[in-house]
Enzyme design. Structure first.
Site, short mmCIF file in Angstrom:
data_model
loop_
_atom_site.label_atom_id
_atom_site.label_comp_id
_atom_site.label_asym_id
_atom_site.label_seq_id
_atom_site.Cartn_x
_atom_site.Cartn_y
_atom_site.Cartn_z
CG ASN A 216 -1.74 0.90 0.99
OD1 ASN A 216 -1.82 2.28 0.04
ND2 ASN A 216 -2.46 0.98 2.47
CE LYS B 43 -0.10 3.57 4.81
NZ LYS B 43 -0.51 3.53 5.96
CG HIS C 151 -5.89 1.81 5.34
ND1 HIS C 151 -5.63 2.50 5.63
CD2 HIS C 151 -4.89 0.49 5.05
CE1 HIS C 151 -3.96 2.38 6.16
NE2 HIS C 151 -3.89 1.80 5.64
CD GLU D 262 -2.86 5.55 6.23
OE1 GLU D 262 -3.24 5.57 5.63
OE2 GLU D 262 -2.14 5.19 7.39
CD GLU E 231 -3.40 -2.48 7.65
OE1 GLU E 231 -2.57 -2.77 7.42
OE2 GLU E 231 -4.27 -2.00 7.12
N GLY F 163 1.87 2.42 10.37
CA GLY F 163 3.08 3.52 10.75
C GLY F 163 3.39 3.81 11.74
CB SER G 179 4.82 -1.29 12.38
OG SER G 179 4.57 0.35 12.22
#
Ligand code: PEP
Length: 278
Positions: A34, A36, A121, A123, A190, A196, A235
């Site tokens: 991904n 991003k 996701h 985010e 996730e 991150g 991560s």
């Protein structure tokens, strides 16, 4: 009483799955990058060159999800460099078409030869994507023949309060309500606190949730669930991928930061194959 019945049902399902012994290596294993809002065409070309020069073009367990703007050139590059690396998008809209400025539909992704699309996701959820929208997006993806990569995961507060399984189960139930084609689904666990942050879930923490997800999937879609890959994301780096990939219910990874460096990404893909061999 209700709780007792629920626990008996769970036990029976668990026993059936255990007896059937559906082995990890019978399921598809894959690693999804991904990117991003990162990479330019120039960087993407270099990345792909490095990945393919190192032999990754032989694999069929790798998918790259670049930003929308790179989907067209990446498709062309992949046609030249690799017959096996899959192409995915990071999002799609709930509607088929219409007045949605700045949005992209499932049909547009299909036209660019995308085979995968990330949905839900964290985010995007943080930017307002609801479980209902995730559900609609999964439907749009399936209607057009895309494989939706459905992200679920808890926040740190939810984990600390002991609600991890409830949160993840709820997200799955909402996402998959009324869906009856399970063959294209990929689940990504996730944990939000691991994305991150450099703080991955430990192998045991991840395995515990993956096992609970597999159980919930078996309740939603019966034996079809057994072939469904459950990826871990949060991560993942070359130095923790090996130990994570050895866990029984981890079928691969969704990788953010470490997927931007070809060498790191390649090492992560390599650990997965070792996991399969063992
Ligand atoms: C992600 O955003 O899906 C992700 C897993 O990111 P990272 O690997 O950087 O934690």
């Amino acid at each position: 009483m209700e709780k007792q019945v629920e626990s008996i049902v769970r036990q029976v399902v668990e026993d059936v799955l255990r007896k059937k012994g559906f082995a990890k290596n019978e399921r598809r294993q894959l690693v999804i990058a991904n990117w991003k809002m990162n990479m330019t065409l120039e960087k993407a070309e270099v990345f792909l060159e490095q990945l393919c020069d190192n032999g990754e073009n032989r694999t069929n367990d790798v998918v790259i999800c670049p930003p929308y703007t790179l989907l067209y050139p990446m498709n062309k590059l992949l046609q030249k460099r690799s017959k096996t690396i899959g192409l995915g998008a990071q999002n799609l809209h709930t509607a088929h078409e219409g007045a949605h400025t700045g949005e992209i539909s499932a049909a547009m992704l299909k036209e660019l030869d995308c085979q995968y699309v990330i949905v839900g996701h964290s985010e995007r959820r943080a930017a307002g994507e609801t479980d209902g929208m995730v559900h609609e997006k999964i439907k749009r993806a399936l209607e057009i023949g895309l494989n939706p990569v459905i992200c679920v995961g808890e926040t740190i507060e939810q984990r600390e309060q002991g609600f991890t399984n409830e949160v993840v189960n709820h997200q799955l139930l909402q996402a998959l309500e009324g869906i009856n084609d399970f063959s294209k689904l990929i689940i990504a666990y996730e944990p939000v606190w691991a994305i991150g942050t450099g703080r991955s879930a430990s192998p045991d923490e991840a395995q515990t949730v993956h096992e609970a997800i597999r159980l919930t999937l078996s309740e939603i879609c019966g034996t079809d669930s057994e072939a469904m890959p459950i990826l871990y994301g949060g991560s993942v780096k070359p130095d923790n991928a090996g130990i994570l990939s050895n866990m029984k219910d981890i079928d691969g990874f969704l990788v953010g930061g470490a997927s931007l460096v070809a060498n790191d990404f390649q090492k992560i893909v390599g650990t997965l194959r070792k996991g399969m061999d063992s």
